[in-house]
Design a protein around this motif. Sequence first.
Motif, short mmCIF file in Angstrom:
data_model
loop_
_atom_site.label_atom_id
_atom_site.label_comp_id
_atom_site.label_asym_id
_atom_site.label_seq_id
_atom_site.Cartn_x
_atom_site.Cartn_y
_atom_site.Cartn_z
N SER A 146 0.82 -1.21 0.00
CA SER A 146 0.00 0.00 0.00
C SER A 146 0.86 1.26 0.00
O SER A 146 0.54 2.24 -0.68
CB SER A 146 -0.93 -0.01 1.22
OG SER A 146 -0.17 -0.10 2.42
N LEU A 147 1.97 1.25 0.74
CA LEU A 147 2.85 2.42 0.77
C LEU A 147 3.60 2.59 -0.54
O LEU A 147 3.85 3.71 -1.00
CB LEU A 147 3.84 2.32 1.93
CG LEU A 147 3.25 2.32 3.34
CD1 LEU A 147 4.36 2.42 4.37
CD2 LEU A 147 2.25 3.46 3.52
N HIS A 148 3.97 1.47 -1.15
CA HIS A 148 4.62 1.55 -2.46
C HIS A 148 3.64 2.13 -3.49
O HIS A 148 4.02 2.98 -4.31
CB HIS A 148 5.07 0.15 -2.90
CG HIS A 148 5.71 0.11 -4.24
ND1 HIS A 148 6.99 0.59 -4.47
CD2 HIS A 148 5.25 -0.32 -5.44
CE1 HIS A 148 7.28 0.43 -5.75
NE2 HIS A 148 6.25 -0.12 -6.35
N PRO A 187 4.71 1.17 13.19
CA PRO A 187 3.24 1.24 13.20
C PRO A 187 2.60 1.18 11.82
O PRO A 187 1.41 0.89 11.70
CB PRO A 187 2.96 2.59 13.88
CG PRO A 187 4.21 3.39 13.66
CD PRO A 187 5.34 2.41 13.69
N TRP A 188 3.37 1.46 10.77
CA TRP A 188 2.80 1.40 9.42
C TRP A 188 2.91 0.00 8.81
O TRP A 188 2.44 -0.24 7.71
CB TRP A 188 3.46 2.42 8.50
CG TRP A 188 4.97 2.33 8.49
CD1 TRP A 188 5.74 1.49 7.75
CD2 TRP A 188 5.87 3.13 9.26
NE1 TRP A 188 7.07 1.70 8.01
CE2 TRP A 188 7.19 2.70 8.93
CE3 TRP A 188 5.70 4.16 10.19
CZ2 TRP A 188 8.31 3.28 9.50
CZ3 TRP A 188 6.83 4.71 10.76
CH2 TRP A 188 8.11 4.28 10.42
N TYR A 204 -2.20 5.21 18.23
CA TYR A 204 -1.54 6.48 18.58
C TYR A 204 -0.92 7.11 17.34
O TYR A 204 -0.76 8.33 17.26
CB TYR A 204 -0.45 6.25 19.63
CG TYR A 204 -0.96 5.75 20.96
CD1 TYR A 204 -1.60 6.61 21.85
CD2 TYR A 204 -0.83 4.41 21.31
CE1 TYR A 204 -2.07 6.16 23.07
CE2 TYR A 204 -1.29 3.95 22.53
CZ TYR A 204 -1.92 4.82 23.41
OH TYR A 204 -2.40 4.36 24.60
N TRP A 205 -0.55 6.27 16.39
CA TRP A 205 0.07 6.73 15.15
C TRP A 205 -0.98 7.01 14.08
O TRP A 205 -0.93 8.03 13.39
CB TRP A 205 1.07 5.67 14.66
CG TRP A 205 1.87 6.04 13.46
CD1 TRP A 205 3.02 6.76 13.43
CD2 TRP A 205 1.58 5.70 12.10
NE1 TRP A 205 3.48 6.89 12.14
CE2 TRP A 205 2.61 6.24 11.30
CE3 TRP A 205 0.56 5.00 11.47
CZ2 TRP A 205 2.63 6.11 9.92
CZ3 TRP A 205 0.57 4.86 10.10
CH2 TRP A 205 1.61 5.41 9.34
N LYS A 206 -1.95 6.11 13.97
CA LYS A 206 -2.93 6.20 12.88
C LYS A 206 -3.85 7.41 12.99
O LYS A 206 -4.38 7.89 11.99
CB LYS A 206 -3.77 4.93 12.81
CG LYS A 206 -3.05 3.74 12.21
CD LYS A 206 -4.01 2.58 11.99
CE LYS A 206 -3.34 1.46 11.21
NZ LYS A 206 -4.28 0.33 10.96
N LYS A 207 -4.06 7.89 14.22
CA LYS A 207 -5.01 9.00 14.36
C LYS A 207 -4.51 10.30 13.74
O LYS A 207 -5.27 11.26 13.59
CB LYS A 207 -5.37 9.21 15.83
CG LYS A 207 -4.22 9.67 16.72
CD LYS A 207 -4.70 9.77 18.16
CE LYS A 207 -3.58 10.23 19.10
NZ LYS A 207 -4.05 10.29 20.50
N VAL A 245 -4.60 2.17 2.01
CA VAL A 245 -3.70 2.44 3.14
C VAL A 245 -4.46 2.36 4.46
O VAL A 245 -3.92 1.93 5.48
CB VAL A 245 -3.04 3.82 2.99
CG1 VAL A 245 -2.26 4.18 4.25
CG2 VAL A 245 -2.12 3.82 1.78
N ASN A 246 -5.73 2.72 4.47
CA ASN A 246 -6.50 2.75 5.71
C ASN A 246 -7.17 1.43 6.03
O ASN A 246 -7.84 1.31 7.06
CB ASN A 246 -7.58 3.85 5.62
CG ASN A 246 -6.97 5.23 5.59
OD1 ASN A 246 -5.99 5.49 6.27
ND2 ASN A 246 -7.55 6.12 4.79
#
Length: 613
Positions: free
Chosen positions: A281-283, A582-583, A594-597, A611-612
């Motif tokens: 997804s990040l790629h 976290p990703w 804590y990271w996703k928000k 990604v979500n």
Amino acid sequence: MKGGASSYGYSAKRRWRGLVIGVLGLVILSMLVPLVFLLGLHNGFRSAGYPSEQQRPTSESRIGYDKYEVRDAWNESEDVLRNFTNNAKNKTFGRGSKHNSQATEVPPRSIAQSLPVKNNTNVDAAVGLPLYAKDVVDDIGKLCEFKFGSYCHWRQEHREEMKDSMVKKLKDQLFVARAFYPSIAKLPRQDKLSRELKLNIQELERVLSESTTDVDLPPQIAKKLQRMEAAIAKAKLFHVECNNVDKKLRQIYDMTEDEANFHMKQSAFLYQLAVQTMPKSLHCLSMRLTVEYFKSPPNDMKLSMAEKSTDPMLHHYVIFSNNVLASSVVINSTVMHSKESVNQVFHVLTDEQNYFAMKLWFLRNTYKEATVQVLNMESLKLDNHSKATLLHLSLPEEFRVSFHSVDSPPMAPIRTEYMSIFSHSHYLLPKIFQNLNKVVVLDDDVVVQQDLSALWSLDMGGKVNAAVQFCSLRLDQLKKYLGENGYNKNSCAWMSGLNVIDLARWRNLNLTETFQRLAREMTTHEESIEAVALRASLLSFEGLIYAIDGGWILSGLGHDYGIDIEAISKAAILHYNGNMKPWLELGIPKYKHYWKKFLSREDQFLSECNVNS
């Protein structure tokens, strides 16, 4: 003519006779081979199914670049895997993109077989810096966490119920029956028991040839197992020759141990591979942003940005990253908790591959009144810069450190931490930002939860680098690698993640030249650039570290499952140091939110690349 015909007939008969003899030989051989295995005659040879651990030397290292653990954990695997790991040098997303696939070749083994997230060619060189005495190695060398780091925590949290427990039990019974059968077959007047064992052996062999998991087993398997157990119990009543039984049982023990070691190393390798690989997804997101940028290049020439990026009166934050989302979360979380965002300027230094994706992302997304500048490390032109290699983006390096707590007894369990430190790229900061006197450097795996403006009023007392100290590792413990003189042996190591840098003082002390000189002196053909960066960084900043209060940053969210939730809520900055970023899908679930928000969940490209999800 008759003589010729007779000669021809005779030669034909010889050919047919040879053919018949060959066929008979093959038939007899096909009957003998199963008989050899049935009687256990092949047990004199050691099983070659799995790599053996017995002859492998144990390293004394207690600190390792996690990039090397893959090499060692998969030391006996095929060259294909070895080449794959070596190719991971192109810094992917192990550390999320930070470090988990770092440069240089990957070494064949590492800390007690440890492995760094990026690679090099020597086992001990880039891996190790000893923390313990040699006599302690025997007690802790076999611990999972010592060998494989955070993989062991992840494995424990994701342990699954065995799906082949009955199959394994049947295999064990089959081995025991085969061990007793040759001796029982030799006993007089025990033909009935011999036939019973033989029939049970054949039956279980047939079942196991068709079944790999418990769901594949036939419904009457419990009765078959009972019959086998009953036959084995009868065999145990007789006094039989122990050599064959001993050989068989030793073989099953060795095979089981080797199989367990093999699967442990295989699993650790695949875990590390997942950690070092950029998520699909990040790629996708990076590629989509890059394509979109060139479809309609935005007008990003803003005079106000140019003025702000060089204004020394503003608050300047520097982030080294090749991860669009990670750097976005750092900036968004910092801005959201700041009292005033208008005086905040963020400088994101990335590589050429991700530069245009970063550029478009930060033009599409705004962060209150803060300014975001994206710089391509590979296109920077710096004065008096002779080493082009340093212009390649290198992210903060992480090392896995195993140690006893200072106040713990000698036999207490070891602790494992991940220590991050500056890379070669960080030492270009004074040249990149020549007009600035102070910057705050944030790693791209942090989340800010409080206002950071107080950092700009720190009185550092002539120190250059305000950082969190890592006193579980002191320079005296590294004297074998750092030498004996020229530094305070009681000085603590320090970590990146949150660093306040006095660039003016840095320039006055020529720290960049000091680091590069030390790096040249320490570099060998057998040592990785990451290990060199660790040693050179510790010596370059020795005596120049201002200790930040530990309450500013809480580390360990990328490897420690046991962090207290209350401590997380009180920390100003959360640092996801370790492998489980976290990703990544492998990230620790209870820390991910804590990271996703701080993600921009409504962005079109995030939805298109899942990604979500």
